[in-house]
Structure formats: structure tokens, C-alpha cells
Design a protein around this motif. Structure first.
Motif, PDB file in Angstrom:
ATOM      1  N   GLU A   1      24.109  32.615  53.861  1.00  0.00           N
ATOM      2  CA  GLU A   1      25.121  33.619  53.539  1.00  0.00           C
ATOM      3  C   GLU A   1      26.467  32.931  53.310  1.00  0.00           C
ATOM      4  OE1 GLU A   1      25.848  36.279  56.734  1.00  0.00           O
ATOM      5  OE2 GLU A   1      27.355  37.443  55.655  1.00  0.00           O
ATOM      6  N   VAL A   2      27.075  33.249  52.190  1.00  0.00           N
ATOM      7  CA  VAL A   2      28.394  32.694  51.882  1.00  0.00           C
ATOM      8  C   VAL A   2      29.435  33.309  52.818  1.00  0.00           C
ATOM      9  CG1 VAL A   2      30.206  32.544  50.144  1.00  0.00           C
ATOM     10  CG2 VAL A   2      27.807  32.259  49.475  1.00  0.00           C
ATOM     11  N   GLN A   3      30.184  32.448  53.480  1.00  0.00           N
ATOM     12  CA  GLN A   3      31.285  32.926  54.322  1.00  0.00           C
ATOM     13  C   GLN A   3      32.556  32.173  53.978  1.00  0.00           C
ATOM     14  OE1 GLN A   3      30.230  32.863  58.514  1.00  0.00           O
ATOM     15  NE2 GLN A   3      29.434  34.938  58.350  1.00  0.00           N
ATOM     16  N   LEU A   4      33.632  32.916  53.826  1.00  0.00           N
ATOM     17  CA  LEU A   4      34.949  32.363  53.549  1.00  0.00           C
ATOM     18  C   LEU A   4      35.933  33.011  54.506  1.00  0.00           C
ATOM     19  CD1 LEU A   4      34.724  32.595  49.669  1.00  0.00           C
ATOM     20  CD2 LEU A   4      34.630  30.497  51.004  1.00  0.00           C
ATOM     21  N   TRP A  36      42.024  31.047  44.372  1.00  0.00           N
ATOM     22  CA  TRP A  36      42.799  31.960  45.202  1.00  0.00           C
ATOM     23  C   TRP A  36      43.194  33.147  44.333  1.00  0.00           C
ATOM     24  CZ3 TRP A  36      43.498  31.575  50.365  1.00  0.00           C
ATOM     25  CH2 TRP A  36      43.321  30.322  50.975  1.00  0.00           C
ATOM     26  N   VAL A  37      43.078  34.320  44.905  1.00  0.00           N
ATOM     27  CA  VAL A  37      43.577  35.532  44.267  1.00  0.00           C
ATOM     28  C   VAL A  37      44.409  36.282  45.295  1.00  0.00           C
ATOM     29  CG1 VAL A  37      41.621  35.694  42.698  1.00  0.00           C
ATOM     30  CG2 VAL A  37      41.537  36.880  44.881  1.00  0.00           C
ATOM     31  N   ARG A  38      45.237  37.173  44.837  1.00  0.00           N
ATOM     32  CA  ARG A  38      46.061  37.951  45.758  1.00  0.00           C
ATOM     33  C   ARG A  38      46.144  39.397  45.313  1.00  0.00           C
ATOM     34  NH1 ARG A  38      52.063  35.337  44.445  1.00  0.00           N
ATOM     35  NH2 ARG A  38      52.311  36.232  42.357  1.00  0.00           N
ATOM     36  N   GLN A  39      46.456  40.247  46.272  1.00  0.00           N
ATOM     37  CA  GLN A  39      46.619  41.660  45.980  1.00  0.00           C
ATOM     38  C   GLN A  39      47.844  42.173  46.702  1.00  0.00           C
ATOM     39  OE1 GLN A  39      43.180  44.160  46.661  1.00  0.00           O
ATOM     40  NE2 GLN A  39      43.997  45.723  45.283  1.00  0.00           N
ATOM     41  N   ALA A  40      48.834  42.562  45.922  1.00  0.00           N
ATOM     42  CA  ALA A  40      50.061  43.114  46.486  1.00  0.00           C
ATOM     43  C   ALA A  40      49.871  44.599  46.753  1.00  0.00           C
ATOM     44  CB  ALA A  40      51.210  42.893  45.514  1.00  0.00           C
ATOM     45  N   ALA A  97      37.961  32.590  46.955  1.00  0.00           N
ATOM     46  CA  ALA A  97      36.676  33.025  46.427  1.00  0.00           C
ATOM     47  C   ALA A  97      36.026  31.911  45.640  1.00  0.00           C
ATOM     48  CB  ALA A  97      36.856  34.256  45.539  1.00  0.00           C
ATOM     49  N   ARG A  98      34.720  31.899  45.660  1.00  0.00           N
ATOM     50  CA  ARG A  98      33.965  31.022  44.782  1.00  0.00           C
ATOM     51  C   ARG A  98      34.112  31.545  43.375  1.00  0.00           C
ATOM     52  NH1 ARG A  98      27.747  30.102  46.434  1.00  0.00           N
ATOM     53  NH2 ARG A  98      27.400  31.353  44.542  1.00  0.00           N
ATOM     54  N   ILE A  99      34.094  30.675  42.406  1.00  0.00           N
ATOM     55  CA  ILE A  99      34.411  31.073  41.033  1.00  0.00           C
ATOM     56  C   ILE A  99      33.465  32.151  40.509  1.00  0.00           C
ATOM     57  CG2 ILE A  99      33.001  29.267  39.992  1.00  0.00           C
ATOM     58  CD1 ILE A  99      36.481  30.558  38.828  1.00  0.00           C
ATOM     59  N   ASP A 100      32.235  32.193  41.016  1.00  0.00           N
ATOM     60  CA  ASP A 100      31.234  33.121  40.499  1.00  0.00           C
ATOM     61  C   ASP A 100      31.080  34.370  41.360  1.00  0.00           C
ATOM     62  OD1 ASP A 100      28.145  31.687  41.826  1.00  0.00           O
ATOM     63  OD2 ASP A 100      30.181  31.681  42.615  1.00  0.00           O
ATOM     64  N   MET A 101      32.005  34.543  42.301  1.00  0.00           N
ATOM     65  CA  MET A 101      31.884  35.680  43.199  1.00  0.00           C
ATOM     66  C   MET A 101      33.161  36.496  43.241  1.00  0.00           C
ATOM     67  SD  MET A 101      29.811  33.923  46.377  1.00  0.00           S
ATOM     68  CE  MET A 101      29.478  35.484  47.163  1.00  0.00           C
ATOM     69  N   ILE A 102      33.013  37.773  43.490  1.00  0.00           N
ATOM     70  CA  ILE A 102      34.158  38.652  43.698  1.00  0.00           C
ATOM     71  C   ILE A 102      34.669  38.429  45.121  1.00  0.00           C
ATOM     72  CG2 ILE A 102      34.883  41.065  43.890  1.00  0.00           C
ATOM     73  CD1 ILE A 102      32.675  41.730  41.856  1.00  0.00           C
ATOM     74  N   PRO A 103      35.974  38.330  45.307  1.00  0.00           N
ATOM     75  CA  PRO A 103      36.497  38.163  46.672  1.00  0.00           C
ATOM     76  C   PRO A 103      36.031  39.291  47.579  1.00  0.00           C
ATOM     77  CG  PRO A 103      38.216  37.766  45.060  1.00  0.00           C
ATOM     78  CD  PRO A 103      37.045  38.309  44.304  1.00  0.00           C
ATOM     79  N   SER A 104      35.470  38.914  48.717  1.00  0.00           N
ATOM     80  CA  SER A 104      34.966  39.932  49.637  1.00  0.00           C
ATOM     81  C   SER A 104      35.299  39.609  51.086  1.00  0.00           C
ATOM     82  CB  SER A 104      33.449  40.065  49.487  1.00  0.00           C
ATOM     83  OG  SER A 104      32.811  38.841  49.758  1.00  0.00           O
TER      84      SER A 104
END
Length: 114
Positions: A1-4, A36-40, A97-104
Motif C-alpha cells: 500500500e502506498v503511504q505518503l 508537491w501540490v497545494r490547496q488553498a 504525491a506520486r506522479i501517477d496518483m491523485i493526492p490522497s
């Protein structure tokens, strides 16, 4: 399982610095481009930066170019984001996030305010 798992966020004054970390597990970290992605508050997710698998290639959103630096330590399975000259508009929850995954993952909150 991918964990970040992100860490390192907090409250900082304008002009200040923070270093975010992202501990990865459950996959071969050194094989993947990471981002890295961000959400304001009240806004959609925004891509911030990417780094290729060996760390030799990086890219940045115009809004952070020259202020943020992405890096990685494949021996430690860890992704970093050094953020300098922070502005109030950098306030957001930051996700790796991994490039092929949606941040979760849960993300880490960065608040830039005086």
C-alpha cells in the motif's frame, strides 16, 4: 500500500521559511517522479513542483519559482520542499504525491500570516 506522510508545516510570518518533508513507503520510491501540490482555502488543487526519479530534473509553478526548492533523498525515501520568502498567498494545505496518483494523503498546513 502506498503511504505518503507530510510534515513540517506551520505558521510563519511573511518572508519566512519552512521545509516540508514527505515520508514515502509501500512502493519503490526511487523509481517515481514525485510532486508537491497545494490547496488553498476555497480553491482547487494547484501543482507546485515536480522532481524526477533521480532528482536531476525539477520543475516549478511560476508562482513559486525562485522561492521554493524541491529535492529528494532516495536512500531515505523522503521528498522535500524548501520554501523561502513565503507570502500570504502560499497559505494552503500541501500534499506530496506520486506522479501517477491523485493526492490522497492528509497533507500539512502552511499558514503565512503576520
Amino acid at each position: 500500500e502506498v503511504q505518503l506522510v507530510e510534515s513540517g508545516g506551520g505558521l510563519v510570518q511573511p518572508g519566512g521559511s519552512l521545509r516540508l518533508s514527505c515520508a514515502a513507503s509501500g512502493f519503490t520510491f526511487s523509481s517515481y517522479t514525485m510532486r508537491w501540490v497545494r490547496q488553498a482555502p476555497g480553491k482547487g488543487r494547484e501543482w507546485v513542483s515536480s522532481i524526477n526519479s533521480n532528482g536531476a530534473g525539477t520543475s516549478y509553478a511560476d508562482s513559486v519559482k525562485g522561492r521554493f526548492t524541491i529535492s529528494r533523498d532516495n536512500a531515505k525515501n523522503t521528498l522535500y520542499l524548501q520554501m523561502n520568502s513565503l507570502k500570504p498567498e502560499d497559505t494552503a494545505v500541501y500534499y506530496c504525491a506520486r506522479i501517477d496518483m491523485i493526492p490522497s494523503s492528509q497533507g500539512t498546513q502552511v499558514t503565512v500570516s503576520s
